[in-house]
Design an enzyme around this catalytic site. Structure first.
Site, PDB file in Angstrom:
ATOM      1  N   HIS A   1      -0.272 -12.049   0.445  1.00 28.65           N
ATOM      2  CA  HIS A   1      -1.075 -11.002  -0.180  1.00 28.65           C
ATOM      3  C   HIS A   1      -1.454 -11.362  -1.621  1.00 28.65           C
ATOM      4  O   HIS A   1      -0.597 -11.714  -2.430  1.00 28.65           O
ATOM      5  CB  HIS A   1      -0.273  -9.697  -0.176  1.00 28.65           C
ATOM      6  CG  HIS A   1      -1.091  -8.471  -0.411  1.00 28.65           C
ATOM      7  ND1 HIS A   1      -0.564  -7.207  -0.342  1.00 28.65           N
ATOM      8  CD2 HIS A   1      -2.405  -8.297  -0.706  1.00 28.65           C
ATOM      9  CE1 HIS A   1      -1.501  -6.314  -0.577  1.00 28.65           C
ATOM     10  NE2 HIS A   1      -2.637  -6.952  -0.811  1.00 28.65           N
TER      11      HIS A   1
ATOM     12  N   TYR B   1       0.832  -1.201   0.000  1.00 30.60           N
ATOM     13  CA  TYR B   1       0.000   0.000   0.000  1.00 30.60           C
ATOM     14  C   TYR B   1       0.873   1.259   0.000  1.00 30.60           C
ATOM     15  O   TYR B   1       1.587   1.548   0.957  1.00 30.60           O
ATOM     16  CB  TYR B   1      -0.925   0.019   1.222  1.00 30.60           C
ATOM     17  CG  TYR B   1      -1.872  -1.152   1.301  1.00 30.60           C
ATOM     18  CD1 TYR B   1      -2.377  -1.756   0.156  1.00 30.60           C
ATOM     19  CD2 TYR B   1      -2.264  -1.668   2.532  1.00 30.60           C
ATOM     20  CE1 TYR B   1      -3.247  -2.841   0.226  1.00 30.60           C
ATOM     21  CE2 TYR B   1      -3.139  -2.740   2.616  1.00 30.60           C
ATOM     22  CZ  TYR B   1      -3.618  -3.320   1.461  1.00 30.60           C
ATOM     23  OH  TYR B   1      -4.475  -4.392   1.549  1.00 30.60           O
TER      24      TYR B   1
END
Length: 311
Positions: free
Chosen positions: A123, A56
């Site tokens: 992820h 992110y």
């Protein structure tokens, strides 16, 4: 705030969790000081679960979150971060090798100013070779779990069938939780099809993005949103309808995702704006208007459960 057990982990997570992707400027630019205040507001009002990733903002979200957590007692929150997906200078990269994910955990702890991670996730496994996740990535994380570096191990993906496949091909107890996003929201409840499977394996479930990455918001989607145009237009009509009824679609979206299914331990939302964090928490104090839910879903119509590929 309601707190729910996450599978068999022993962690009781707040029904609404803080997704720190906004701290990386994923949806729009942020002011760092405001983002740090947003974290404090979340914790001060009952949220005890924070989720982030090195991906992110290409490490920015972890860095900003680390600044926020420096002066907060470690027993006030459960912290989740991820491995496998990264980026630098605006370029995405993926590496699910044992050596890289092991190093990644220690790098995240340094950025976050913590000495252990409560939940470590692989992820977006759709970008990986799923067999590698089973044979190499997850065993590396389990080794860290045995050492006490991480508390629990999970996997995340947009596509729930990938989560199921990995669990079916792992040794029992390897995967303790799953994080799925955009599939338990006003426009898409696909996740409910998979809840009996996860429950049968004792695996906790985390839902993310009740706003469906901006589809269910008055602001609308960011330019990069991968949903098809017809779905974007249907959700925009639904948002306008809610506005006419005097209720922001964000309120209905939060209420829907947090109130109807106790088998989902926590729903993650993201905002770097302290006022919006407080507002989102307050939405849960109001009863869900189930008739309005039905009207909104009728407007979305044949775009319900329409899927897209992750990007």
């Amino acid at each position: 705030m309601v707190y729910n057990e996450l599978g068999n982990t022993g962690m009781r997570l707040s029904n609404l969790g803080f997704g720190a992707s906004s701290l990386g400027g994923v949806f729009h630019g942020i002011r760092e000081e405001e983002g740090i205040r947003a974290v404090n507001v979340a914790l001060d009002h009952g949220i005890n679960f924070i989720d982030v990733s090195p991906y992110y903002g290409h490490y920015k979200a972890e860095t900003v979150l680390g600044k926020a957590l420096k002066d907060i007692a470690r027993d006030r929150y459960y912290l989740s971060t991820k491995v496998g997906r990264y980026g630098k200078d605006g370029v995405n990269s993926w590496d699910y090798s044992a050596s890289r994910v092991t190093a990644s955990v220690y790098e995240s702890m340094e950025r976050l100013h913590v000495d252990y991670i409560d939940l470590i996730n692989v992820h977006d496994i759709e970008f990986a070779d799923l067999q590698q996740v089973v044979d190499e990535t997850l065993p590396a994380l389990v080794a860290l779990r045995r050492k006490g570096v991480v508390g629990h191990v999970g996997i995340t993906d947009l596509q729930p069938e990938n989560l199921k496949w990995v669990i079916e091909h792992c040794e029992e107890g390897t995967v303790e939780s799953v994080l799925n996003f955009c599939h338990y929201s006003l426009n898409d409840d696909l996740l409910t099809d998979y809840l009996p499977f996860f429950e049968s394996r004792g695996i906790g479930v985390i839902n993310a993005s009740p706003f469906s990455m901006g589809l269910l918001s008055r602001r609308g989607t960011p330019d990069w949103h991968p949903a098809p145009q017809a779905l974007k237009e249907a959700c925009a009509r639904a948002a306008a309808f809610c506005e006419e009824k005097g209720l922001p679609i964000e309120q209905l979206a939060i209420q829907f995702s947090t109130s109807l299914n106790p088998r989902i331990a926590s729903t993650l939302f993201s905002s770097a704006n302290p006022a919006n964090v407080l507002k989102s928490i307050g939405y849960m104090d109001e009863p869900l208007d189930e008739e309005l839910v039905r009207e909104v879903q009728a407007i979305i119509g044949d775009q319900m459960r329409v899927r897209w590929k992750n990007s």
